[in-house]
Every structure is written in structure tokens, then in C-alpha cells.
Scaffold this motif. Sequence first.
Motif, PDB file in Angstrom:
ATOM      1  N   PHE A 192       0.840  -1.199   0.000  1.00 39.19           N
ATOM      2  CA  PHE A 192       0.000   0.000   0.000  1.00 39.19           C
ATOM      3  C   PHE A 192       0.874   1.248   0.000  1.00 39.19           C
ATOM      4  CE2 PHE A 192      -2.828  -3.105   2.133  1.00 39.19           C
ATOM      5  CZ  PHE A 192      -3.933  -3.004   1.302  1.00 39.19           C
ATOM      6  N   GLY A 248      -2.813   4.736   1.791  1.00 42.52           N
ATOM      7  CA  GLY A 248      -3.645   3.536   1.941  1.00 42.52           C
ATOM      8  C   GLY A 248      -4.146   2.974   0.623  1.00 42.52           C
ATOM      9  N   SER A 249      -3.765   3.575  -0.497  1.00 48.15           N
ATOM     10  CA  SER A 249      -4.184   3.033  -1.800  1.00 48.15           C
ATOM     11  C   SER A 249      -3.230   1.909  -2.214  1.00 48.15           C
ATOM     12  CB  SER A 249      -4.190   4.135  -2.868  1.00 48.15           C
ATOM     13  OG  SER A 249      -2.883   4.661  -3.015  1.00 48.15           O
ATOM     14  N   HIS A 250      -3.692   1.039  -3.114  1.00 50.32           N
ATOM     15  CA  HIS A 250      -2.835  -0.054  -3.587  1.00 50.32           C
ATOM     16  C   HIS A 250      -1.598   0.513  -4.292  1.00 50.32           C
ATOM     17  CE1 HIS A 250      -5.484  -3.499  -2.784  1.00 50.32           C
ATOM     18  NE2 HIS A 250      -6.468  -2.671  -3.015  1.00 50.32           N
ATOM     19  N   VAL A 299      -3.784  -4.821  -8.832  1.00 52.17           N
ATOM     20  CA  VAL A 299      -4.093  -6.158  -8.331  1.00 52.17           C
ATOM     21  C   VAL A 299      -4.761  -6.917  -9.467  1.00 52.17           C
ATOM     22  CG1 VAL A 299      -5.373  -7.514  -6.629  1.00 52.17           C
ATOM     23  CG2 VAL A 299      -4.437  -5.276  -5.993  1.00 52.17           C
ATOM     24  N   ASP A 336      -6.969  -9.597 -11.228  1.00 51.31           N
ATOM     25  CA  ASP A 336      -8.128 -10.421 -10.876  1.00 51.31           C
ATOM     26  C   ASP A 336      -8.028 -11.764 -11.596  1.00 51.31           C
ATOM     27  OD1 ASP A 336     -10.515 -11.539 -10.234  1.00 51.31           O
ATOM     28  OD2 ASP A 336     -11.741  -9.806 -10.790  1.00 51.31           O
ATOM     29  N   SER A 382      -9.607 -14.360 -10.558  1.00 53.66           N
ATOM     30  CA  SER A 382     -10.748 -15.179 -10.107  1.00 53.66           C
ATOM     31  C   SER A 382     -11.524 -15.796 -11.277  1.00 53.66           C
ATOM     32  CB  SER A 382     -11.692 -14.346  -9.240  1.00 53.66           C
ATOM     33  OG  SER A 382     -12.283 -13.312  -9.997  1.00 53.66           O
ATOM     34  N   ARG A 406      -4.944 -16.505  -0.342  1.00 61.14           N
ATOM     35  CA  ARG A 406      -5.045 -15.637  -1.520  1.00 61.14           C
ATOM     36  C   ARG A 406      -3.669 -15.295  -2.073  1.00 61.14           C
ATOM     37  NH1 ARG A 406      -5.345 -10.991  -4.450  1.00 61.14           N
ATOM     38  NH2 ARG A 406      -3.467 -10.394  -3.324  1.00 61.14           N
ATOM     39  N   CYS A 442      -8.013   1.878   0.470  1.00 56.38           N
ATOM     40  CA  CYS A 442      -7.946   0.493   0.001  1.00 56.38           C
ATOM     41  C   CYS A 442      -7.501  -0.429   1.148  1.00 56.38           C
ATOM     42  CB  CYS A 442      -6.967   0.377  -1.163  1.00 56.38           C
ATOM     43  SG  CYS A 442      -7.457   1.355  -2.594  1.00 56.38           S
ATOM     44  N   VAL A 460     -10.961  -0.563  -9.014  1.00 53.72           N
ATOM     45  CA  VAL A 460     -10.732  -1.809  -9.745  1.00 53.72           C
ATOM     46  C   VAL A 460      -9.803  -2.755  -8.973  1.00 53.72           C
ATOM     47  CG1 VAL A 460      -8.822  -0.904 -11.120  1.00 53.72           C
ATOM     48  CG2 VAL A 460     -10.235  -2.719 -12.059  1.00 53.72           C
ATOM     49  N   ASP A 461      -8.845  -2.181  -8.229  1.00 54.06           N
ATOM     50  CA  ASP A 461      -7.918  -3.035  -7.482  1.00 54.06           C
ATOM     51  C   ASP A 461      -8.610  -3.719  -6.301  1.00 54.06           C
ATOM     52  OD1 ASP A 461      -5.605  -2.624  -9.059  1.00 54.06           O
ATOM     53  OD2 ASP A 461      -5.381  -0.634  -8.187  1.00 54.06           O
ATOM     54  N   CYS A 462      -9.440  -2.983  -5.594  1.00 52.89           N
ATOM     55  CA  CYS A 462     -10.153  -3.592  -4.463  1.00 52.89           C
ATOM     56  C   CYS A 462     -11.183  -4.604  -4.952  1.00 52.89           C
ATOM     57  CB  CYS A 462     -10.820  -2.523  -3.600  1.00 52.89           C
ATOM     58  SG  CYS A 462      -9.631  -1.664  -2.539  1.00 52.89           S
ATOM     59  N   THR A 463     -11.781  -4.341  -6.119  1.00 51.83           N
ATOM     60  CA  THR A 463     -12.697  -5.327  -6.701  1.00 51.83           C
ATOM     61  C   THR A 463     -11.936  -6.617  -6.994  1.00 51.83           C
ATOM     62  OG1 THR A 463     -14.004  -3.581  -7.711  1.00 51.83           O
ATOM     63  CG2 THR A 463     -14.256  -5.784  -8.652  1.00 51.83           C
ATOM     64  N   ALA A 464     -10.738  -6.463  -7.578  1.00 57.38           N
ATOM     65  CA  ALA A 464      -9.915  -7.638  -7.884  1.00 57.38           C
ATOM     66  C   ALA A 464      -9.519  -8.359  -6.601  1.00 57.38           C
ATOM     67  CB  ALA A 464      -8.664  -7.213  -8.654  1.00 57.38           C
ATOM     68  N   PHE A 465      -9.183  -7.573  -5.576  1.00 61.07           N
ATOM     69  CA  PHE A 465      -8.781  -8.201  -4.311  1.00 61.07           C
ATOM     70  C   PHE A 465      -9.954  -8.972  -3.698  1.00 61.07           C
ATOM     71  CE2 PHE A 465      -7.331  -8.768  -0.039  1.00 61.07           C
ATOM     72  CZ  PHE A 465      -5.955  -8.879  -0.154  1.00 61.07           C
ATOM     73  N   ASN A 499     -12.617 -10.206  -5.242  1.00 62.82           N
ATOM     74  CA  ASN A 499     -12.923 -11.400  -6.065  1.00 62.82           C
ATOM     75  C   ASN A 499     -11.933 -12.536  -5.804  1.00 62.82           C
ATOM     76  OD1 ASN A 499     -15.037 -10.081  -7.249  1.00 62.82           O
ATOM     77  ND2 ASN A 499     -13.930  -9.513  -9.113  1.00 62.82           N
TER      78      ASN A 499
END
Lengths: 199, 75
Positions: A103, A107-109, A113, A115, A117, A184, B4, B35-40, B42
Motif C-alpha cells: 500500500f 492507503g491506496s494499492h 491487483v 483479478d 478469479s 489468496r 484500500c 478496480v484493485d479492491c474489486t480484484a482483491f 474477487n
Amino acid sequence: MDLFNMNLSKLLKRRDPIAFEELLNRYSDKVFRLAMSVLKKPEDVEDVVQDVFLTVYSRIDSLKEDKALSSWIYRITVNTSMMKLRKNSVCREVTFDENLPGFNQDGSHRSRVRDWSRTPEDEVYSAELMDYLKESLEKLPVHDKIVLQLKDMDGLRNQEVADILDISLSAVKSRLHRARLLLRESISDYFGEGRGDLA
Amino acid sequence: MNSCRDIVDLIADYLGDDLDSRTRREFELHIEGCVDCTAFLNTYKKSTDIFKKIPCESIPEELILKLKSISGKKR
């Protein structure tokens, strides 16, 4: 006799041999798997499983609430496994931060990230990934593994897990979250992302 | 507004339906725009699904036989 519709613990207190067989049908796999999540050596697991059912059978009269049979068996399994573990093992503690994405100060990424899934099912559920995950789970502190097993594998409620382990609800949630973060992160590593992120 | 990092900390409570309605709304609002938190989220959910699919070893038949002898010995 339909044991599914009768109170199993009451029948066990009468030393009903059919009830003991039903007890094994319902709980032997669960006890075995929970012991396996704590102990590595098959002979230790076998000892614990035998001790658990011996204890259940010989101390069933001390169970005050018949409906609490399930929690009681889980508690005996955890305690017996932990006693065995303490004799010959050192647990490694994992901190939350080890399995968190990076982070920024606000606090932002720190980075994107990915996906994964929606990865095709045959890749996600491959035998290779399953083996990789089993190894990764060995990194978890044993208390976290127990919570993960009881909650996500056996489907117990958080409060049941807290009662079995005699810990607070918040401790259950914290251990569960830590365990899931490691899962994860491990899967993200498997798909080649490093700390769950893509630059 | 949650960061986030806050969202990642709240995921387990969100999935366990343990957030109060206001925090839940804020959580979902953040997810919709990030979009990053959505990915996290999921991948966190999918990780639990995958864990549940790890093949469980069954208790060996030999051990079951030993266990069955417990009730016989104790009677």
C-alpha cells in the motif's frame, strides 16, 4: 432405530454399540482431518484420533448438554492435538502484513491487483495448485489453520469456533482473515504475481 | 471515505455480513469505484472456494477398525 433422529449423546451414555458406530460415521473423518491440520506425522494423527474417541466414549457422562456433542468432540480433538504438538514442535508466527498487498502511504494499492478469479476452472482446481496450497498452508500458525479448517472446511459458525477454542469472536475473525490472506497470496504467487500485485 | 487498506481489513466482516449498514454501504461504494479492491475481493472469495475444493483425505480403514474396537473393549 433411526439414530439420525435420536439424540446421539443420550444413546452413547447408555453405551449403545450402534451409537458408537454412528459416532464414528459422523465424526471420524472430521476428527482425522482436524488432527491432520495440526500434526504432520501420520502416527501422531493416529494416536490423537484414537485418544479422542476413547475420551469421548469413556467421558460421555460428563457431557452435560447433549446438544453440545459436536463442539465437545471438536474441543477434545483440538486439545489432544495441541498437547501432542507441544511435545515436539515449534510454531512459526505469520504477521498480517506478510500477506497483504503493498500500500502507498495514503492507503491506496501500490500497484495493480490482478483479478485471477475468472481463470478457467481446470487451471484453478488443478491437482498441482492443490498440492501447492497444501504446502503453503504449512506456513500458517497452527491456531489459524484450526480456525480455517473448522470455519471454511467444516462450515461451523464463528461463535461455535470461538466456543470450541475458548477464544473471543474477534480472535476467530482475525485468525480466519489472516489464514485467508495467506491462501489468496499463495494462489496469487502460483499465478505468477508476487505479492498479489501486478506492476 | 475508506482507503484500500481499510477495505482489505474489512473484507472478512463484509463477507460474513458483520458490517453495520453504513460501513457496508461505504465498503460497496469504494468497491464500485476501485478496480484493485474489486480484484482483491474477487480473488479473496475465490481463494476460499479453492480451499474448500482441496481433496480431503479420509480416515484410513485400518484406523476405523481400531476405533471400532474401543466400544467393545470398554463395555
